[in-house]
Design a protein around this motif. Structure first.
Motif, PDB file in Angstrom:
ATOM      1  N   VAL A   1       0.846  -1.202   0.000  1.00 60.18           N
ATOM      2  CA  VAL A   1       0.000   0.000   0.000  1.00 60.18           C
ATOM      3  C   VAL A   1       0.883   1.254   0.000  1.00 60.18           C
ATOM      4  O   VAL A   1       0.611   2.217  -0.721  1.00 60.18           O
ATOM      5  N   VAL A   2       1.942   1.232   0.801  1.00 61.02           N
ATOM      6  CA  VAL A   2       2.860   2.375   0.864  1.00 61.02           C
ATOM      7  C   VAL A   2       3.478   2.631  -0.505  1.00 61.02           C
ATOM      8  O   VAL A   2       3.508   3.771  -0.991  1.00 61.02           O
ATOM      9  N   LEU A   3       3.932   1.564  -1.152  1.00 65.90           N
ATOM     10  CA  LEU A   3       4.546   1.699  -2.475  1.00 65.90           C
ATOM     11  C   LEU A   3       3.548   2.308  -3.464  1.00 65.90           C
ATOM     12  O   LEU A   3       3.883   3.209  -4.240  1.00 65.90           O
ATOM     13  N   GLU A   4       2.321   1.820  -3.403  1.00 63.77           N
ATOM     14  CA  GLU A   4       1.262   2.296  -4.301  1.00 63.77           C
ATOM     15  C   GLU A   4       1.068   3.814  -4.207  1.00 63.77           C
ATOM     16  O   GLU A   4       0.943   4.495  -5.218  1.00 63.77           O
ATOM     17  N   ILE A   5       1.040   4.340  -2.976  1.00 64.94           N
ATOM     18  CA  ILE A   5       0.766   5.779  -2.854  1.00 64.94           C
ATOM     19  C   ILE A   5       2.013   6.651  -2.975  1.00 64.94           C
ATOM     20  O   ILE A   5       1.905   7.839  -3.227  1.00 64.94           O
ATOM     21  N   GLN A   6       3.215   6.080  -2.831  1.00 64.10           N
ATOM     22  CA  GLN A   6       4.416   6.905  -2.873  1.00 64.10           C
ATOM     23  C   GLN A   6       5.216   6.765  -4.154  1.00 64.10           C
ATOM     24  O   GLN A   6       6.099   7.587  -4.423  1.00 64.10           O
ATOM     25  N   LYS A   7       4.933   5.750  -4.962  1.00 64.79           N
ATOM     26  CA  LYS A   7       5.799   5.522  -6.131  1.00 64.79           C
ATOM     27  C   LYS A   7       5.731   6.674  -7.135  1.00 64.79           C
ATOM     28  O   LYS A   7       6.692   6.917  -7.863  1.00 64.79           O
ATOM     29  N   GLY A   8       4.618   7.391  -7.159  1.00 65.02           N
ATOM     30  CA  GLY A   8       4.512   8.544  -8.048  1.00 65.02           C
ATOM     31  C   GLY A   8       5.439   9.688  -7.658  1.00 65.02           C
ATOM     32  O   GLY A   8       5.811  10.509  -8.488  1.00 65.02           O
ATOM     33  N   TYR A   9       5.794   9.748  -6.390  1.00 64.45           N
ATOM     34  CA  TYR A   9       6.647  10.850  -5.913  1.00 64.45           C
ATOM     35  C   TYR A   9       8.132  10.499  -5.919  1.00 64.45           C
ATOM     36  O   TYR A   9       8.977  11.355  -6.105  1.00 64.45           O
ATOM     37  N   PHE A  10       8.439   9.232  -5.659  1.00 65.47           N
ATOM     38  CA  PHE A  10       9.842   8.817  -5.564  1.00 65.47           C
ATOM     39  C   PHE A  10      10.033   7.633  -6.500  1.00 65.47           C
ATOM     40  O   PHE A  10       9.720   6.485  -6.152  1.00 65.47           O
TER      41      PHE A  10
END
Ligand SMILES: [Ca+2]
Ligand SMILES: [Ca+2]
Ligand SMILES: [Ca+2]
Ligand SMILES: [Ca+2]
Lengths: 155, 155, 155, 155
Positions: free
Chosen positions: B22-31
């Motif tokens: 879930v963390v990867l899903e919401i943060q991958k667009g930023y980093f």
């Protein structure tokens, strides 16, 4: 839901009038004409809020289950020994205090630390009773009621 | 206490790696260089916090007792039907989200509403299971882990 | 950012060592071997957190602008008279207190009400100075440092 | 104070009716008979709360001072670039959201992330304007109004 919350408070030895006494104690220095009756009215207004009812019902249920040793471990041990690093009781209390804004925070912390009147009595009733949540809930209800009075005594 | 919290999450079908997804899903667009491994590390760091462990243990215990119909009324009904006006699950979650500061709030609310991946699966597993607290706890752990990553990816 | 926050505290007459004295005052009853040095270390750890730095910088800036009469109305009047219904100072403080979990709430409220040491001195320095935010910020930093000590003195 | 808060919102291009449109957008799926008029009534009720007025006045004042480059450093840089690690805007917003209880948290986070209608427009008006606080304030007012509607549509 209001009746459920008030019943639980009564069953645990804390009728609303005892909370009103705490409110009067902390606010009488600021508003010299404040009466116990007005304090009781403010406590009842706080208890009308669904957010408050939910916090009271949840917290007291956890106290009761801990007293009956019906919580699974490790929560049974944490709640029954009132571990001072366990902060869920303060978290529930904060939800109550917030109902009339952040000025209630100061009174909540002060009451939780100095434990006047009924709050102190709860702490000394020690034969198998568990009031890990109840003392914070009462301090929070009193603090919220004090905020309500402060707001209403201002033009 | 860490083991107790992680065990409960595993027993309820949510190993830390699922939260890391879930963390990867919401943060991958930023980093763009973010890996699942780094997300798992952030989730584990969040779970190290005692405040988080206490919230997880308390919330899941209430879910489990509701599933076994062992909560006294009216809490049994409130928790088992996941009453949308019951906010104690969000309150516990907020205590987790706050651990890395207020920037986690936004991600928490977004996850709680859009329910991606494991959060959504929990909502659809409906044969007698109760996840009233668990879905918010996971959204909060993921949001806190996302904040940790945001803080650490800044010079 | 850390230097900016510490500089502002120093300029406003509150070096970290004064906050450490407040921490020692409230925690020495619980941990008999606690030293001023350890308290200072805890205060410095709290000040390392970006969330804390942001709250300190924002709050003190508002105090300074109010002192210079550079805030637009109605904020100028609200902040300069330290209106007791204005709760934004407590809200910023809460963000600091939360950094080590909810157990800091109680100490924050107690400090904010009893105003020991430097916190009380700020209140009595009255020739044109404005410390509407500063007193709450210090109480909050001291409360968070006290929580940190409580967590670390537990096996 | 109410007029001051509403005036500031109007001056910044956000009349209450625009906030009501956001409320309708997120609640119409749950309450099919919901009207824009009822949403406006809920927004106005939220704006009646002193806690909300204080947060609005404080946040917008900081936006305006940043736009005029009248904040001392480092706050001027932090606010004018809307640093994504700066969480004071979310903290002020949380104080608003809490006014009707914790169920507003989810909607706040969702709005803050998806930025529908006026919230998104603010973000794209970029010629020297600063809306670091305003977007969160609006998301929070809309979320609180949505909570109020949810509470009132329940028997
Ligand atoms: Ca307690
Ligand atoms: Ca839930
Ligand atoms: Ca103050
Ligand atoms: Ca913002």
């Amino acid at each position: 839901m209001l009746e459920a919350a008030v019943s639980l408070l009564n069953e645990r030895g804390v009728p609303p009038i005892e909370i009103a006494r705490v409110v009067l104690e902390i606010q009488k220095g600021y508003f010299s004409d404040l009466t116990l009756e007005e304090c009781l009215g403010a406590v009842e207004a706080v208890l009308q809020k669904r957010e408050v009812q939910h916090a009271v019902i949840t917290g007291i249920t956890l106290d009761v289950l801990a007293e009956r040793k019906q919580l699974p471990e490790p929560l049974q041990s944490i709640v029954s020994r009132d571990d001072f690093l366990y902060g869920v009781d303060e978290i529930l209390a904060l939800a109550i205090t917030n109902v009339y804004g952040s000025i209630g925070l100061t009174n909540f912390g002060y009451l939780d630390k100095t434990k006047p009147l009924i709050i102190g009595e709860l702490n000394s009733r020690k034969n198998g009773q568990c009031h890990t949540f109840l003392d914070d809930l009462i301090a929070a209800i009193a603090a919220a009621a004090a905020s309500r009075i402060a707001h209403s005594h201002r033009p």
